[in-house]
Motif scaffolding. Structure first.
Motif, short mmCIF file in Angstrom:
data_model
loop_
_atom_site.label_atom_id
_atom_site.label_comp_id
_atom_site.label_asym_id
_atom_site.label_seq_id
_atom_site.Cartn_x
_atom_site.Cartn_y
_atom_site.Cartn_z
N ASP A 121 5.21 3.59 -11.09
CA ASP A 121 3.83 3.36 -11.51
C ASP A 121 3.86 2.46 -12.74
O ASP A 121 4.64 2.67 -13.66
CB ASP A 121 3.16 4.70 -11.84
CG ASP A 121 1.69 4.52 -12.16
OD1 ASP A 121 0.92 4.31 -11.22
OD2 ASP A 121 1.35 4.57 -13.35
N THR A 165 -0.18 6.93 -9.34
CA THR A 165 0.46 6.71 -8.05
C THR A 165 1.00 8.06 -7.59
O THR A 165 1.58 8.79 -8.38
CB THR A 165 1.61 5.69 -8.19
OG1 THR A 165 1.08 4.48 -8.74
CG2 THR A 165 2.25 5.40 -6.86
N ALA A 212 1.56 -0.61 -9.01
CA ALA A 212 2.89 -0.01 -8.80
C ALA A 212 3.85 -1.06 -8.28
O ALA A 212 3.45 -2.14 -7.85
CB ALA A 212 2.80 1.16 -7.82
#
Length: 158
Positions: free
Chosen positions: A121, A128, A108
């Protein structure tokens, strides 16, 4: 076929066999010992701090300045936020190298856009999560928002 040609072919096959064996050993080593974690000095590895000028406006006192690990294997670690962004993942090239089996290499990115911090992400395998919800697009982070990558929980701090 001459003796010289036969000897060259034999040596070539022997070299290829050893290269194959070394590649197998390399793969086994990386599987057994995992990703190599590189620790970095706080503040960008010894580089001088950038002072605000006319082209780089100073952050307001209410803006976030650090990304802190709240839970997980790296609990207590803090990374200063940069306006260019912070890359999170297991690769040594990341700003915060996560020692987490559920994190991807480049998992991320946390970045600043128009005075708001966003998390994005980067196509990770396990996703995420922000405040318990899986994100699929860049998501703004507010005060108290918890960012979860695998078993690691992060939070923006002032």
């Amino acid at each position: 076929m001459g003796e010289l040609t036969l000897t060259v072919v034999r040596l070539g096959l022997l070299v290829m066999l050893w290269l194959f064996i070394f590649s197998i050993v390399g793969v086994l080593r990386s599987d057994l010992y995992g990703t190599r974690i590189v620790t970095r000095a706080p503040g960008g590895g010894g580089r001088g701090r950038v002072r605000p000028t006319a082209s780089t406006p100073a952050r307001s006192k209410k803006s976030f300045t650090n990304l802190a690990v709240m839970e997980g294997p790296m609990r207590g670690t803090t990374v200063p936020l940069k306006e260019s962004g912070v890359l999170l993942g297991r690769n040594p090239e990341c700003t915060l190298v996560l020692d987490d089996d559920y994190a991807s290499g480049r998992h991320a990115r946390v970045y600043l856009d128009d005075k708001t911090w966003y998390v994005e992400d980067l196509g990770s395998t396990n996703g995420t999560h922000v405040n318990g919800e899986k994100i699929t697009a860049p998501t703004p982070l507010q005060a108290g928002s918890q960012l979860r990558i695998g078993t690691t929980v992060l939070e923006l701090r002032r």
